[in-house]
Design a protein around this motif. Structure first.
Motif, PDB file in Angstrom:
ATOM      1  N   VAL A  50      33.504  67.985 -10.746  1.00 42.52           N
ATOM      2  CA  VAL A  50      34.112  68.064  -9.420  1.00 42.52           C
ATOM      3  C   VAL A  50      35.260  69.062  -9.477  1.00 42.52           C
ATOM      4  O   VAL A  50      36.090  69.008 -10.381  1.00 42.52           O
ATOM      5  N   ILE A  51      35.287  69.988  -8.527  1.00 39.94           N
ATOM      6  CA  ILE A  51      36.373  70.951  -8.417  1.00 39.94           C
ATOM      7  C   ILE A  51      37.350  70.456  -7.347  1.00 39.94           C
ATOM      8  O   ILE A  51      36.937  69.847  -6.360  1.00 39.94           O
ATOM      9  N   TYR A  52      38.642  70.733  -7.541  1.00 41.80           N
ATOM     10  CA  TYR A  52      39.675  70.305  -6.597  1.00 41.80           C
ATOM     11  C   TYR A  52      40.839  71.282  -6.677  1.00 41.80           C
ATOM     12  O   TYR A  52      41.076  71.889  -7.723  1.00 41.80           O
ATOM     13  N   GLY A  53      41.518  71.490  -5.563  1.00 40.99           N
ATOM     14  CA  GLY A  53      42.655  72.399  -5.582  1.00 40.99           C
ATOM     15  C   GLY A  53      43.074  72.830  -4.203  1.00 40.99           C
ATOM     16  O   GLY A  53      42.799  72.151  -3.212  1.00 40.99           O
ATOM     17  N   GLY A  54      43.742  73.987  -4.154  1.00 36.47           N
ATOM     18  CA  GLY A  54      44.261  74.478  -2.894  1.00 36.47           C
ATOM     19  C   GLY A  54      44.187  75.979  -2.780  1.00 36.47           C
ATOM     20  O   GLY A  54      44.105  76.691  -3.771  1.00 36.47           O
ATOM     21  N   GLN A  55      44.218  76.446  -1.537  1.00 40.44           N
ATOM     22  CA  GLN A  55      44.069  77.850  -1.200  1.00 40.44           C
ATOM     23  C   GLN A  55      45.157  78.238  -0.201  1.00 40.44           C
ATOM     24  O   GLN A  55      45.450  77.467   0.722  1.00 40.44           O
ATOM     25  N   GLU A  70      43.429  85.967   0.107  1.00 44.11           N
ATOM     26  CA  GLU A  70      43.647  84.571  -0.262  1.00 44.11           C
ATOM     27  C   GLU A  70      43.906  84.427  -1.746  1.00 44.11           C
ATOM     28  O   GLU A  70      43.482  85.255  -2.545  1.00 44.11           O
ATOM     29  N   GLY A  71      44.626  83.382  -2.078  1.00 43.57           N
ATOM     30  CA  GLY A  71      44.875  83.001  -3.457  1.00 43.57           C
ATOM     31  C   GLY A  71      44.522  81.536  -3.608  1.00 43.57           C
ATOM     32  O   GLY A  71      44.628  80.759  -2.657  1.00 43.57           O
ATOM     33  N   GLU A  72      44.106  81.157  -4.810  1.00 45.46           N
ATOM     34  CA  GLU A  72      43.616  79.793  -5.013  1.00 45.46           C
ATOM     35  C   GLU A  72      43.950  79.312  -6.414  1.00 45.46           C
ATOM     36  O   GLU A  72      43.899  80.080  -7.369  1.00 45.46           O
TER      37      GLU A  72
END
Length: 190
Positions: A50-55, A70-72
């Motif tokens: 599972v991938i998780y994070g923010g952009q 964009e950056g992530e």
């Protein structure tokens, strides 16, 4: 006093840049929380997690065309192990950094279809056990891989400030390492 004057000057310039224009629903800054499925592939080892994070991003809309940057930052639960009774190893996704651009087309009034491309930097952590020595030796370490990511997606506005997006992206890293990801995101537009 200088701090107050600098803050006032900055807010005067920043406020118009972050304002939402109803004729340009995809223009401006955004922050998006993402999650999805992460398929990793390296020589002799495949894994799913599972991938998780923010952009964070900023888009400019001209007519029905949207250009953006964009950056992530993401993490993943993907972990794979391989080897034999003689030598075994495991590698785990640590973090992935991405910066890139996108171009898209607004369909109707509130749907954006887009493609993206950029630079990605992935850190892996790993461990191994070598049973050819007595006693067995083991170790651990990390490796940073540079790569290129491309993807396609759709973003649907859910109102003036919220949107929902779905993306497929493929990342190709040095060392014959790659990732396929399907993600969804909930974004807030400033």
């Amino acid at each position: 006093m200088r701090l107050f004057a600098a803050s006032l000057l900055l807010s005067a310039f920043a406020t118009p840049a972050f304002a939402q224009d109803s004729d340009k629903p995809f223009e401006g800054a955004s922050a998006t929380a993402i999650t999805g499925v992460d398929f990793t592939s390296e020589p002799g080892n495949n894994a799913t997690g599972v991938i998780y994070g923010g952009q964070l991003g900023y888009d400019v809309q001209r007519g029905k065309t949207v250009f953006g940057v964009e950056g992530e930052v993401t993490g993943s639960s993907s972990k794979g192990c391989g080897g034999s009774a003689i030598f075994s190893y495991c590698s785990k996704q640590d973090r992935d950094l991405y910066v890139g651009g996108k171009i898209g087309r607004v369909v109707g009034d509130s749907t954006l279809l887009y493609a993206k491309v950029g630079y990605t930097n992935n850190r892996l952590t790993g461990s191994y056990v070598d049973n050819t020595t007595t006693p067995a030796t083991s170790g651990s370490g990390s490796n940073v891989l540079d790569g290129v990511r491309g993807g396609v997606g759709v973003e649907q506005k859910l109102g003036k400030s919220l949107s929902l997006k779905a993306e497929y992206r493929y990342s190709n890293y040095e060392g014959s390492y790659s990732r396929n990801q399907g993600v969804v995101g909930l974004g807030f537009h400033f």
